[in-house]
Write a protein that holds these residues in place. Sequence first.
Motif, mmCIF file in Angstrom:
data_model
loop_
_atom_site.group_PDB
_atom_site.id
_atom_site.type_symbol
_atom_site.label_atom_id
_atom_site.label_comp_id
_atom_site.label_asym_id
_atom_site.label_seq_id
_atom_site.Cartn_x
_atom_site.Cartn_y
_atom_site.Cartn_z
ATOM 1 N N GLN A 197 0.632 -1.152 -0.076
ATOM 2 C CA GLN A 197 -0.204 0.018 0.026
ATOM 3 C C GLN A 197 0.957 1.288 -0.179
ATOM 4 O O GLN A 197 0.520 2.008 -0.846
ATOM 5 C CB GLN A 197 -1.066 0.098 1.320
ATOM 6 C CG GLN A 197 -1.999 1.128 1.239
ATOM 7 C CD GLN A 197 -2.772 1.235 0.077
ATOM 8 O OE1 GLN A 197 -3.244 0.173 -0.501
ATOM 9 N NE2 GLN A 197 -3.342 2.444 -0.323
ATOM 10 N N LYS A 200 3.251 1.784 -3.160
ATOM 11 C CA LYS A 200 2.599 2.110 -4.431
ATOM 12 C C LYS A 200 1.849 3.433 -4.299
ATOM 13 O O LYS A 200 2.203 4.068 -5.479
ATOM 14 C CB LYS A 200 1.535 1.096 -4.698
ATOM 15 C CG LYS A 200 0.093 0.983 -3.875
ATOM 16 C CD LYS A 200 -0.673 0.258 -4.437
ATOM 17 C CE LYS A 200 -2.065 0.022 -3.619
ATOM 18 N NZ LYS A 200 -3.015 -0.933 -4.316
ATOM 19 N N ARG A 488 -7.282 7.696 -2.823
ATOM 20 C CA ARG A 488 -6.435 7.785 -1.569
ATOM 21 C C ARG A 488 -6.585 9.407 -1.240
ATOM 22 O O ARG A 488 -6.883 10.146 -2.016
ATOM 23 C CB ARG A 488 -5.076 7.710 -1.511
ATOM 24 C CG ARG A 488 -4.747 6.243 -2.593
ATOM 25 C CD ARG A 488 -5.243 4.984 -2.052
ATOM 26 N NE ARG A 488 -4.836 3.928 -2.779
ATOM 27 C CZ ARG A 488 -5.382 2.696 -2.706
ATOM 28 N NH1 ARG A 488 -6.343 2.630 -1.798
ATOM 29 N NH2 ARG A 488 -4.888 1.891 -3.701
#
Length: 586
Positions: A197, A200, A488
């Motif tokens: 997570q 990336k 995000r």
Amino acid sequence: MRSHYCGDLRKEHIGEDITLCGWVHRRRDHGGVIFLDVRDREGLAQVVFDPDREESFALADSCRNEFVIEIKGTVRSRPEGTINPEMPTGEIEVLGKELVILNKSETPPFQLDEHQNVGEDVRLRNRYIDLRRPEMQEKLRFRSKVSNAIRNYLDDNGFLDIETPILNRATPEGARDFLVPSRVHDGQFFALPQSPQLFKQLLMVSGFDRYYQIAKCFRDEDLRADRQPEFTQIDIETSFMDEEGIMGLTEDMIRKLFLELKGVDLGDFPRMPYSEAMQRFGSDKPDLRYPMELVDVADLMANIEFKVFAGPANDPKCRVTALKVPGGAKLTRKNIDDYTKFVGIYGAKGLAWIKVNEIENGVNGLQSPIIKFLGDEVTMAIMDRLGAENGDIVFFGADKAKIVSEALGALRIKVGEDLEMSEREWAPLWVVDFPMFEETDTGLTALHHPFTAPSCTPEELKENPLDALSRAYDMVLNGCELGGGSVRIHDQEMQAKVLEILGISDEEAEDKFGFLLNALQYGAPPHGGLAFGLDRLIMLMTGTESIREVIAFPKTQSASCMMTEAPGEVSAAQLRELNIKLRKTP
Ligand code: ASP
């Protein structure tokens, strides 16, 4: 060494001199002629040895199952009457001329040449032999095709395959970390990645724009039937794409994959908000192959005397829900008892039911131990709301909302399977609009992970965290979560706010992922992504019941490897080098 694979031989090879390499699958002695079925990864071929070639005949005679051999011979058609239409190579056989035994084999712990019910523990302990079985070869080959198709798709769409580290700091993904002690840094530990997570996301900050990785992930969880402590994710992240773009692209990828490898057109995936999924199906991964839905009836039960229903009906944290099963009136007492036990797994204290025999006769046409508690009027109002018809059974759940949703949601699928009510083979969908947070005993936790963006402002989030929705999405197929992800947070202020709401102190945040918070200050682009569980995808595509069947060397339910016997003890010297002293477990 070989000229052809055994399983590739066909009529067009008749007359050719060939060399095969493989394993003796079966040896038969037919009145002076020896038949060897030779197996390699492509399949079986029948090889015949005549006694007039004395040397090779004697060797063939000495072969036993699983010997590894090399054969030179000539392909010929099988004699009339011996053609085997069941076998792809069933029209031909090989006249064996030379035979070399490349290696002998002990008698294998289980036979590969006949269908046998071998215990899974025996198979796992001898996995290298188990993997010789054609079904296992087929599954792993299919798995390889899937990863290949995915790589090609992502590559064609400009994604870069970038590796991220395995030795990391602990990240807050929710599960327990596997830890690795550092020898060089006394008293310190690496954590194996629960997912790539944070890396990336950092790759997006670095401007790579589109990343993917078929990544091993590790979670030290108590194992359920479909979990493994190490598993494989197809991990994806993109910049400058919103949820529409990301869902569109990955849906297209999965659709093409099914079309290419299974000839199945999944069509457009419908979208369903989380709240609707919970309401109608009692699950955030509804299995839409089954038509039945949960119907809330709390309002109808609010004023009855019967506390079992009236209590939850008047409690906002509870749910009173009915599940109508068409044709379910034929269920026996025993079936109903079994279902009662089944919902008990989810915490339900019982399972009330009403059978609909002759609805035209009102309550007299119904059969149930609970009608006397509900009263005729309420009973009929419920039947009316459900559109109950003769032959149906209605099940009820009344308890804390979570218990009712989980219990009736699971019952819906169980009964659907038992009564074969599936209406289609494949039912994909996206579940969207998840809440940002859920309440647990220890406070609020992120439903996805703390880096998921909310669909509101930081102020709104602070004001009403439990009402906030996230920009997360899950892809669900046949009641399984195939993948999930989110847009995000790329703004430092918002990230700080989310961490604050989660009760993660500045020091803790700095300590655990200060590098991400720093990176957000240096021109982080809007970004988002998702990860698919490759093992589960293969399981679904191959119609396999257990995840262990699609992994070459899986772990057992108790997180160990029966073949290598990992995990194992280490030497005192190794521990000393790591400065680790084991405490005696009492
Ligand atoms: N890292 C997430 C997971 O493993 C997936 C994602 O948000 O991309 O579930």
